[in-house]
Design an enzyme around this catalytic site. Structure first.
Site, PDB file in Angstrom:
ATOM      1  N   ARG A 126     -13.013 -17.723   0.531  1.00  0.00           N
ATOM      2  CA  ARG A 126     -11.930 -17.330  -0.372  1.00  0.00           C
ATOM      3  C   ARG A 126     -10.867 -18.412  -0.539  1.00  0.00           C
ATOM      4  O   ARG A 126     -10.484 -19.094   0.398  1.00  0.00           O
ATOM      5  CB  ARG A 126     -11.305 -16.064   0.249  1.00  0.00           C
ATOM      6  CG  ARG A 126      -9.947 -15.693  -0.172  1.00  0.00           C
ATOM      7  CD  ARG A 126      -9.699 -14.252   0.146  1.00  0.00           C
ATOM      8  NE  ARG A 126      -9.015 -14.049   1.408  1.00  0.00           N
ATOM      9  CZ  ARG A 126      -8.526 -12.881   1.808  1.00  0.00           C
ATOM     10  NH1 ARG A 126      -8.695 -11.805   1.061  1.00  0.00           N
ATOM     11  NH2 ARG A 126      -7.903 -12.768   2.950  1.00  0.00           N
ATOM     12  N   ARG A 171      -8.114  -9.604  13.162  1.00  0.00           N
ATOM     13  CA  ARG A 171      -7.701  -8.766  12.021  1.00  0.00           C
ATOM     14  C   ARG A 171      -8.622  -7.557  11.874  1.00  0.00           C
ATOM     15  O   ARG A 171      -8.176  -6.454  11.559  1.00  0.00           O
ATOM     16  CB  ARG A 171      -7.671  -9.606  10.736  1.00  0.00           C
ATOM     17  CG  ARG A 171      -6.466 -10.545  10.697  1.00  0.00           C
ATOM     18  CD  ARG A 171      -6.683 -11.744   9.802  1.00  0.00           C
ATOM     19  NE  ARG A 171      -6.713 -11.417   8.392  1.00  0.00           N
ATOM     20  CZ  ARG A 171      -7.244 -12.210   7.453  1.00  0.00           C
ATOM     21  NH1 ARG A 171      -7.816 -13.363   7.796  1.00  0.00           N
ATOM     22  NH2 ARG A 171      -7.212 -11.854   6.192  1.00  0.00           N
TER      23      ARG A 171
HETATM   24  P1  AMP Z   1      -2.763  -9.379   4.472  1.00  0.00           P
HETATM   25  O1  AMP Z   1      -2.394 -10.376   3.434  1.00  0.00           O
HETATM   26  O2  AMP Z   1      -2.538  -7.965   4.019  1.00  0.00           O
HETATM   27  O3  AMP Z   1      -4.160  -9.587   4.999  1.00  0.00           O
HETATM   28  O4  AMP Z   1      -1.768  -9.587   5.705  1.00  0.00           O
HETATM   29  C1  AMP Z   1      -1.732 -10.816   6.405  1.00  0.00           C
HETATM   30  C2  AMP Z   1      -1.074 -10.632   7.762  1.00  0.00           C
HETATM   31  O5  AMP Z   1       0.274 -10.162   7.588  1.00  0.00           O
HETATM   32  C3  AMP Z   1      -1.716  -9.578   8.648  1.00  0.00           C
HETATM   33  O6  AMP Z   1      -2.820 -10.094   9.381  1.00  0.00           O
HETATM   34  C4  AMP Z   1      -0.544  -9.196   9.554  1.00  0.00           C
HETATM   35  O7  AMP Z   1      -0.292 -10.193  10.515  1.00  0.00           O
HETATM   36  C5  AMP Z   1       0.618  -9.201   8.575  1.00  0.00           C
HETATM   37  N1  AMP Z   1       0.787  -7.895   7.900  1.00  0.00           N
HETATM   38  C6  AMP Z   1       0.654  -7.632   6.561  1.00  0.00           C
HETATM   39  N2  AMP Z   1       0.910  -6.358   6.280  1.00  0.00           N
HETATM   40  C7  AMP Z   1       1.208  -5.764   7.470  1.00  0.00           C
HETATM   41  C8  AMP Z   1       1.540  -4.429   7.850  1.00  0.00           C
HETATM   42  N3  AMP Z   1       1.605  -3.433   6.941  1.00  0.00           N
HETATM   43  N4  AMP Z   1       1.785  -4.182   9.170  1.00  0.00           N
HETATM   44  C9  AMP Z   1       1.738  -5.161  10.083  1.00  0.00           C
HETATM   45  N5  AMP Z   1       1.403  -6.436   9.799  1.00  0.00           N
HETATM   46  C10 AMP Z   1       1.142  -6.755   8.499  1.00  0.00           C
END
Ligand code: AMP
Length: 214
Positions: A126, A171
């Site tokens: 990606r 993740r």
């Molecule tokens: P994402 O872009 O949604 O994959 O988020 C990237 C990273 O941001 C995640 O792996 C977490 O470290 C943090 N993160 C994003 N959204 C959340 C959430 N709702 N709660 C906790 N951590 C978050």
């Protein structure tokens, strides 16, 4: 209509959210994007979360709920798409309270189902346009040969620092431990809908439209 796109990293939530923004005049609230922005602009909060995000762990409920609270209170729209939020039961409860305080409701939760083996392949392939965030994939939707983003003409493309095998493992673990219980939570509330996230982008768009228009 306010909706949640729920699914593991790489399920296609961001891609589908962008399509809904373009076609339905909705507003995408991605806590991941907000946190990356804070990190890139070097705010105090950004410094606090940088390490946690690089590892693929979850940042605290308090921080992400604060980000969402501010948006819900200040942005006016026909509909929010929550993308990457909520990720814990505490966040789900907080979202219900925040919406209620604004006289709004959560209307649908859409689970995007994808096999783990596909997630790893998708995430390692990606990249996104540095200007508009359009998502590309080395295999299924490569960056055009002229090096220009099909959406905005931008010429810089980024790969996420946490799109690597070690962070991805964390993740995925976090998704199964902390986020997947939300499927039962929303099922019990009669809000859960499922789409097959393995189809083409257009097929998934059509399936999501079917859920929203039902
Ligand atoms: P994402 O872009 O949604 O994959 O988020 C990237 C990273 O941001 C995640 O792996 C977490 O470290 C943090 N993160 C994003 N959204 C959340 C959430 N709702 N709660 C906790 N951590 C978050």
């Amino acid at each position: 209509m306010n909706i949640i796109l729920l699914g593991p990293p790489g399920a296609g939530k961001g891609t589908q959210a962008r399509h809904l923004v373009e076609t339905r005049n909705m507003v995408q609230l991605s806590t991941g994007d907000m946190l990356r922005e804070a990190k890139d602009s070097g705010t105090e909060m950004g410094k606090v979360v940088a390490d946690v995000m690089a590892r693929g762990a979850l940042v605290t409920d308090e921080i992400v709920i604060g980000l969402i609270r501010e948006k819900i209170a200040t942005v006016s729209t026909d509909g929010f798409i929550f993308d990457g939020f909520p990720r814990t039961l505490a966040q789900a409860d907080a979202l219900a309270d925040l919406l209620e305080a604004e006289g709004q409701t959560l209307d649908k939760v859409i689970e995007m189902r994808v096999d783990d083996s596909v997630l790893v392949a998708r995430i390692s392939a990606r990249s996104t346009c540095g200007n508009c965030g359009e998502v590309y994939n080395d295999e299924t939707k490569p960056i055009p040969a002229d090096g220009k983003c099909t959406n905005c003409g931008g010429t810089e493309f980024k790969r996420r620092a946490d799109d690597n095998p070690d962070s991805l493992k964390t993740r995925l673990m976090e998704y199964y431990k902390q986020t997947s219980p939300l499927l039962g939570y929303y099922y019990a509330k009669g809000m859960l809908n499922r789409v097959d996230g393995l189809g083409s982008i257009e097929q998934v768009q059509a399936d999501i439209a079917g859920v929203l228009d039902a």
